[in-house]
Design an enzyme around this catalytic site. Structure first.
Site, short mmCIF file in Angstrom:
data_model
loop_
_atom_site.label_atom_id
_atom_site.label_comp_id
_atom_site.label_asym_id
_atom_site.label_seq_id
_atom_site.Cartn_x
_atom_site.Cartn_y
_atom_site.Cartn_z
N ARG A 32 -14.28 1.89 -1.62
CA ARG A 32 -13.80 2.04 -0.24
C ARG A 32 -13.00 0.83 0.21
NH1 ARG A 32 -17.06 5.88 2.59
NH2 ARG A 32 -16.91 4.81 4.56
N HIS A 37 30.97 13.05 0.29
CA HIS A 37 31.85 11.94 -0.06
C HIS A 37 31.49 11.36 -1.42
CE1 HIS A 37 33.68 12.17 3.85
NE2 HIS A 37 32.49 12.11 4.42
N LYS A 62 0.00 -1.92 -6.21
CA LYS A 62 -0.26 -1.63 -4.80
C LYS A 62 0.27 -2.76 -3.92
CE LYS A 62 -2.07 0.69 -1.43
NZ LYS A 62 -1.21 1.82 -1.02
N ASN A 74 -20.09 1.02 10.79
CA ASN A 74 -18.77 1.40 10.28
C ASN A 74 -18.09 2.13 11.43
OD1 ASN A 74 -16.59 2.42 8.87
ND2 ASN A 74 -17.77 3.96 7.77
N GLY A 75 -16.83 1.79 11.72
CA GLY A 75 -16.11 2.42 12.82
C GLY A 75 -15.57 1.36 13.77
N GLU A 77 11.83 8.07 2.61
CA GLU A 77 10.42 7.99 2.21
C GLU A 77 10.04 9.21 1.35
OE1 GLU A 77 8.17 6.01 1.92
OE2 GLU A 77 6.29 7.11 1.90
C1 G6P Z 1 4.64 -2.07 -3.34
C2 G6P Z 1 3.93 -0.74 -3.23
C3 G6P Z 1 4.62 0.15 -2.18
C4 G6P Z 1 4.68 -0.58 -0.86
C5 G6P Z 1 5.38 -1.93 -1.00
C6 G6P Z 1 5.24 -2.76 0.26
O1 G6P Z 1 5.87 -1.90 -3.93
O2 G6P Z 1 3.91 -0.08 -4.48
O3 G6P Z 1 3.87 1.35 -2.02
O4 G6P Z 1 5.36 0.21 0.07
O5 G6P Z 1 4.78 -2.69 -2.05
O6 G6P Z 1 3.89 -3.07 0.42
P1 G6P Z 1 3.25 -3.52 1.78
O7 G6P Z 1 1.81 -3.80 1.44
O8 G6P Z 1 3.97 -4.77 2.20
O9 G6P Z 1 3.41 -2.43 2.76
#
Ligand code: G6P
Length: 609
Positions: free
Chosen positions: A27, A505, A604, A100-101, A482
């Site tokens: 988590r 274009h 990540k 939690n919350g 996105e």
């Molecule tokens: C990495 C991740 C993306 C993310 C980017 C910015 O490239 O793979 O998913 O959007 O970083 O990360 P942040 O934590 O600054 O939003």
């Protein structure tokens, strides 16, 4: 999203609590702690950082006792630190609480308690509950009744585990808008945020419903509703593996996080909207400051930058203020023109991205006021910015960002609306209508997520394509960036996002029979133009998939492939229209046999340049 565990029985509690916490690690957390009833007294050990640090501390400070509660914390109120970790004790030390919350009215409750002589040891909203319960127990002699009377005073979300030295034979548990389960053992019982924490010990659980409370004894469990009526609950027998349970029954974290978006949106909006007004005072965005903003600069990376693109369109449209946006890796090296009067926004899910952080430092050095929009409390970006607006998406485990994007978009929408109001660039009725509609988005997101079959069918039809195009105009163009990134990240299908009018274009040369073009169709003002662009590609043999309003007839005659969202104000559409795009990317990845949680080559959080 914090993790709660509790144990009451005959065995030593500490080892079992640590095991439970370990199983809730998925988590996400930044600190942890346990409280054990030892010879009628509560003893607490907590530590910032990994669970290993808590384990080390516990090896030095032996806690013995067969009743205890534990917690892994994902910081919301107050930075990750030993003091802010749970469990929190009441002033007398007779009550220990894990939570939690988010308790939204904690500031007002805290002031009242301070006036009554309570001293706070932490910056958390949770500690308020511990003292408030102690105060209630002065007149109410039954723990269950006291917990009920105390939670009645709370606004917001909670799952709670409570120990009290005056009632050593039980753990009290209560939930509202945050999950909590009770595991049923032999001569012992457990509480936990989630099933994986108890799976090694039992497969028999009670799933607490909204507003329910439980008295958990070693040999029995009593469940009550908010009115204090006993509830006869069915035992739920778990037949999933630990792995499936961690994902809440979803096949992947990404899918789980996509489905959490209604909740995440609510958590992000709710604390900021009070009596029809937007309150961003937490980031010191006062009316006076916003009135004086002459220019906004937005910098971020990846998905966060694409959320910024939506923010740019909204701020320019509603506030009539120029907005500059750039990816952080370019921004920092181009000797940008910055003024101290600029409002500088950095957007980052993790709060640790190296380029975004460097851009933030550059802006601060040039005297700009920097506001961070981030999801991680106590992250470097949160600490270094002048002020912070947290997106309450909760930990995002899947590499591809989903719920962080929608909450970033909502945060930027709140800023745009608030600034427009301060600057007088929006009519009162329009402001009220947008604010009301904004609060309907979580429910509409859940409506989209309640039926994903059509997205699955479309993914099954198109997953074998090697190139796709996403087109849109205005906010749809911002969103197409996105949508296209999501597809690339997890399905490895090459795709390109194009402003629909720009396609002819050059890029239209790539359109050949059978090529898929995904057209985003939520912007009424340019829909006719977009339809012309759709026809341009159809005549060249492309297949078109649209993402637009369910009640819009405009696209029906153009293509049989349509992903529908409920009608909303066009300005607010990206936060909804992104959901079918995320699902489409997800199901394409599944069809192609890839693990969407761990896409190749991606991380990540990117803490290198
Ligand atoms: C990495 C991740 C993306 C993310 C980017 C910015 O490239 O793979 O998913 O959007 O970083 O990360 P942040 O934590 O600054 O939003």
């Amino acid at each position: 999203m914090c993790g709660i565990v509790g144990y009451i029985g005959r065995e030593e509690a500490v080892g079992l609590l640590l095991e439970g916490l370990k199983r809730l690690e998925y988590r996400g957390y930044d600190s942890s702690g346990v409280a054990v009833l030892e010879e009628g007294k509560l003893r607490v050990v907590k530590a910032r950082g990994k669970l290993e640090r808590l384990r080390e501390k516990l090896a030095q400070t032996k806690l013995t006792g067969t009743t205890g509660i534990g917690h892994t914390r994902w910081a919301t109120h107050g930075e990750p630190s030993d003091e802010n970790s749970h469990p929190h004790l009441s002033q007398s030390g007779e009550i220990a609480v894990v939570h939690n919350g988010i308790i939204e009215n904690y500031a007002a409750l805290r002031d009242k308690l301070i006036a009554r002589g309570y001293r706070f040891q932490s910056e958390t909203d949770t500690e308020v509950f511990a003292h408030l319960l102690e105060e209630t127990l002065k007149t109410e002699h039954d723990l269950l009744g006291a917990v009920r009377a105390t939670v009645r005073q709370l606004e917001g979300a909670y799952a709670l585990g409570v120990l009290c030295t005056r009632f050593p034979d039980r753990i009290l548990a209560a939930r509202k808008d945050s999950p909590l389960i009770i595991g049923l053992g032999e001569g012992c019982n457990y509480i936990a945020s989630d099933i994986p924490a108890v799976l090694p010990y039992t497969r028999r659980v009670y799933l607490l419903k909204e507003g329910e409370m439980a008295q958990v004894f070693a040999d029995r469990v009593e469940i009550y509703d908010m009115e204090g009526e006993k509830v006869d609950k069915e035992v739920f027998t778990v037949n999933w593996s630990v792995d499936a349970a961690e994902k809440g029954g979803y096949a992947h974290f990404m899918l789980k996080e996509i489905h959490e978006q209604g909740r995440a949106m609510r958590d992000t909006l709710r604390p900021r909207i009070r009596e029809g007004e937007i309150d961003l005072s937490e980031a010191k965005l006062t009316d006076e400051l916003l009135r004086g903003v002459a220019r906004v600069v937005i910098t971020a990376c990846g998905t966060a930058c694409y959320a910024g693109q939506v923010g740019r369109a909204l701020i320019e449209r509603l506030c009539r203020v120029p907005v500059e946006i750039d990816v952080a890796s370019e921004f920092r090296y181009r000797d940008p023109i910055l003024q101290p009067t600029d409002l500088f926004l950095v957007v980052s899910q993790s709060g640790e991205t190296a380029d975004t952080l460097a851009a933030l430092r550059l802006a601060k050095a040039r005297g700009c006021k920097v506001v961070a929009i981030t999801n991680v409390v106590g992250s470097t970006i949160a600490r270094e910015a002048d002020s912070v607006l947290y997106t309450w998406a909760g930990p995002e485990i899947a590499v591809a960002s989903t719920k962080a994007y929608t909450t970033q978009v909502l945060m930027l929408t709140l800023i745009a609306l608030k600034m427009a109001k301060c600057k007088g660039t929006i009519a009162r009725e329009r402001y009220e209508a947008l604010l009301a509609e904004l609060q309907r988005l979580p429910e509409k997101a859940e409506e989209i997520l309640s039926d994903v079959e059509n997205v699955q069918r479309c993914a099954a039809r198109f997953f074998s394509q090697e190139d796709m195009f996403f087109i849109g105009r205005g906010l749809d163009y911002a969103l197409s960036l996105e949508a296209s990134l999501k597809l690339k990240e997890i399905s490895y299908i090459h795709s390109e996002a194009m402003a629909a009018g720009e396609l002819k274009h050059g890029t239209i040369a790539l359109i050949e029979p059978g090529r898929l073009v995904v057209a985003l169709c939520t912007q009424g003002a340019t829909l006719e133009k977009l339809r012309s662009n759709i026809r341009e590609v159809l005549t060249r043999g492309a297949v078109v998939l649209t993402i637009g309003y369910a009640d819009s007839e405009a696209e029906k005659e153009l293509t049989p492939y349509r992903l529908a969202i409920p009608r909303t104000d066009d300005l607010l559409a990206p936060a909804l229209a992104v959901i079918p795009a995320q699902l489409f990317a997800y199901y394409c990845a599944i069809q192609r046999g890839y693990d969407p949680d761990k896409p190749r080559n991606l991380a990540k959080s990117v803490t290198v340049e």
